[in-house]
Scaffold this motif. Sequence first.
Motif, PDB file in Angstrom:
ATOM      1  N   ASP A 386       0.864  -1.179   0.000  1.00 48.80           N
ATOM      2  CA  ASP A 386       0.000   0.000   0.000  1.00 48.80           C
ATOM      3  C   ASP A 386       0.906   1.237   0.000  1.00 48.80           C
ATOM      4  O   ASP A 386       1.819   1.351   0.816  1.00 48.80           O
ATOM      5  CB  ASP A 386      -0.888  -0.017   1.248  1.00 48.80           C
ATOM      6  N   TYR A 387       0.637   2.157  -0.930  1.00 57.12           N
ATOM      7  CA  TYR A 387       1.509   3.338  -1.069  1.00 57.12           C
ATOM      8  C   TYR A 387       1.601   4.121   0.233  1.00 57.12           C
ATOM      9  O   TYR A 387       2.605   4.791   0.500  1.00 57.12           O
ATOM     10  CB  TYR A 387       0.999   4.234  -2.198  1.00 57.12           C
ATOM     11  N   ARG A 388       0.563   4.034   1.069  1.00 50.81           N
ATOM     12  CA  ARG A 388       0.590   4.760   2.338  1.00 50.81           C
ATOM     13  C   ARG A 388       1.647   4.210   3.289  1.00 50.81           C
ATOM     14  O   ARG A 388       2.131   4.948   4.162  1.00 50.81           O
ATOM     15  CB  ARG A 388      -0.795   4.718   2.995  1.00 50.81           C
ATOM     16  N   SER A 389       2.020   2.957   3.125  1.00 55.01           N
ATOM     17  CA  SER A 389       3.096   2.416   3.966  1.00 55.01           C
ATOM     18  C   SER A 389       4.416   3.115   3.650  1.00 55.01           C
ATOM     19  O   SER A 389       5.228   3.371   4.548  1.00 55.01           O
ATOM     20  CB  SER A 389       3.233   0.906   3.756  1.00 55.01           C
ATOM     21  N   VAL A 390       4.645   3.414   2.378  1.00 56.51           N
ATOM     22  CA  VAL A 390       5.851   4.147   1.987  1.00 56.51           C
ATOM     23  C   VAL A 390       5.788   5.567   2.545  1.00 56.51           C
ATOM     24  O   VAL A 390       6.750   6.061   3.156  1.00 56.51           O
ATOM     25  CB  VAL A 390       6.010   4.170   0.459  1.00 56.51           C
ATOM     26  N   ALA A 401       6.340  12.425  12.959  1.00 52.01           N
ATOM     27  CA  ALA A 401       4.912  12.688  13.106  1.00 52.01           C
ATOM     28  C   ALA A 401       4.145  11.394  13.350  1.00 52.01           C
ATOM     29  O   ALA A 401       4.597  10.298  13.008  1.00 52.01           O
ATOM     30  CB  ALA A 401       4.369  13.381  11.854  1.00 52.01           C
ATOM     31  N   SER A 402       2.977  11.529  13.923  1.00 53.83           N
ATOM     32  CA  SER A 402       2.109  10.384  14.164  1.00 53.83           C
ATOM     33  C   SER A 402       1.502   9.902  12.858  1.00 53.83           C
ATOM     34  O   SER A 402       0.751  10.633  12.200  1.00 53.83           O
ATOM     35  CB  SER A 402       0.991  10.773  15.134  1.00 53.83           C
ATOM     36  N   THR A 403       1.804   8.687  12.473  1.00 51.68           N
ATOM     37  CA  THR A 403       1.215   8.153  11.240  1.00 51.68           C
ATOM     38  C   THR A 403      -0.282   7.931  11.404  1.00 51.68           C
ATOM     39  O   THR A 403      -1.025   7.973  10.425  1.00 51.68           O
ATOM     40  CB  THR A 403       1.901   6.839  10.833  1.00 51.68           C
ATOM     41  N   ALA A 404      -0.741   7.724  12.632  1.00 48.29           N
ATOM     42  CA  ALA A 404      -2.175   7.552  12.863  1.00 48.29           C
ATOM     43  C   ALA A 404      -2.933   8.848  12.599  1.00 48.29           C
ATOM     44  O   ALA A 404      -4.101   8.828  12.198  1.00 48.29           O
ATOM     45  CB  ALA A 404      -2.421   7.087  14.298  1.00 48.29           C
ATOM     46  N   THR A 405      -2.283   9.986  12.815  1.00 51.77           N
ATOM     47  CA  THR A 405      -2.900  11.279  12.528  1.00 51.77           C
ATOM     48  C   THR A 405      -2.892  11.574  11.040  1.00 51.77           C
ATOM     49  O   THR A 405      -3.871  12.046  10.475  1.00 51.77           O
ATOM     50  CB  THR A 405      -2.160  12.403  13.279  1.00 51.77           C
ATOM     51  N   VAL A 406      -1.785  11.287  10.394  1.00 49.81           N
ATOM     52  CA  VAL A 406      -1.654  11.605   8.970  1.00 49.81           C
ATOM     53  C   VAL A 406      -2.419  10.602   8.105  1.00 49.81           C
ATOM     54  O   VAL A 406      -2.979  10.965   7.063  1.00 49.81           O
ATOM     55  CB  VAL A 406      -0.164  11.638   8.571  1.00 49.81           C
ATOM     56  N   PHE A 407      -2.472   9.349   8.540  1.00 53.25           N
ATOM     57  CA  PHE A 407      -3.179   8.307   7.788  1.00 53.25           C
ATOM     58  C   PHE A 407      -4.164   7.594   8.710  1.00 53.25           C
ATOM     59  O   PHE A 407      -3.905   6.481   9.178  1.00 53.25           O
ATOM     60  CB  PHE A 407      -2.183   7.308   7.191  1.00 53.25           C
ATOM     61  N   PRO A 408      -5.291   8.233   8.994  1.00 48.77           N
ATOM     62  CA  PRO A 408      -6.250   7.652   9.938  1.00 48.77           C
ATOM     63  C   PRO A 408      -6.748   6.275   9.479  1.00 48.77           C
ATOM     64  O   PRO A 408      -6.885   6.008   8.281  1.00 48.77           O
ATOM     65  CB  PRO A 408      -7.399   8.671   9.935  1.00 48.77           C
TER      66      PRO A 408
END
Length: 421
Positions: A386-390, A401-408
């Motif tokens: 998944d591109y979001r993992s990159v 940064a919090s990845t949970a905030t940027v990618f809920p």
Amino acid sequence: MTAMDPLTSAAPQPCCPEFAAVSRRGLFTGAVALAGATTLVGSAAVTASAASATPAPAVLVVLSLRGAADGLSMVVPHADPVYYAARPRIAVPADRLLAKDGMFGLHPALAPLLPMWAAGQVAAVHATGLPSPNRSHFAAMEEVEDADPGSESRSGWLNRLIGTAPGRSPLQGFNMSGGVTPTSLFGPEPTMSASAVDDVGLPGEDEWDHGERRRSLRTLWDHDRSPLGRAMRSTYEAVDTFGPAQAAADTTSSYPDTDLGKALAQVARAIRGNVGVEVFTVDQGDWDMHAGIGSADGGWMVDNVGELAGAIAAFLGDLGDQAGKVTLLTISEFGRRVVENASQGLDHGYGNVMLLAGAGVRGGRYYGSWPGLRADGDADLLVTTDYRSVLAEVVATRFGASTATVFPRFSPEPVGVMTSL
């Protein structure tokens, strides 16, 4: 995911009506003219508070390859026999590839990046993309840039990223394409957009103004505590803060004489000015190659890949003492089919490749989990990362940064392409 084991002229016009009917350049031009200014404040500037920019500890440049670039041409899976069987006329010969390992090699037009690849500054992640196929250019662009499927909130992942940092200056997010803010930057955090560093200014301000416009704005808005007042102060204070970028040398002449070269030259100039920009967005198009893609010796693909590589190489070499904080990545809305069509082009596909360069990149390697190619059915490169993992790995390692905030609602998998903080 881990790194792959090394043993294992003029372009035709786009074919898709949705992509050809309204170009992003046309949208940008119209937006700038409508606004009556060369500097535009972001989508939600009315929520901004006045803040001065401070030097950014990390800078991310997101380069969007508009029109769906063919990752199988840029980073060729030469050890997968289906690739050559499916592309008898347009495949890149294995003996022409650069930086070959047991599975992959770089398109020969990426040669300007080869020294940086060898130095560990450039890497590729293959078989990346959306969690499910979306073959509509604009719908896929929006989905990629929003990066929060199913959400009713109108905010892009880069806007959420700059929202995790202190300060709400429009300079934190900058679209160096002019005009319309891309979905990735859209949201409650204020951003700016311009076509060039020297275009950043107040509308109507010139050498005959003698500062009257700025004095008038301060008289009107300095004591206004409404959301609009905060937005206006944030705007002219950001313009004032941008001065060091405009004082930085303009090195455009050392870049390829292309739209992308000119845009990245302006990005480098702003970075060297050290005015506090954290994320830049830049576009390159057009990659919508349904016909006439060309061969390894020349044509549309060679032209686009060469423009991309030449501009990135010039950019990385132009950063000076700021190079240690700048990371660049490429992204495209989707890839193209494995099988060439009758017009020697490629129709809309699924999986693609992402290139990463600069600070924090574990370069000189290919990453991802290769699914193998098929020439039957949809003939797509399947997505295994998944591109979001990159993106999440870049967000976490470069910005903390919090990845949970940027990618809920998304749980990233490790890719391994970035070093830790």
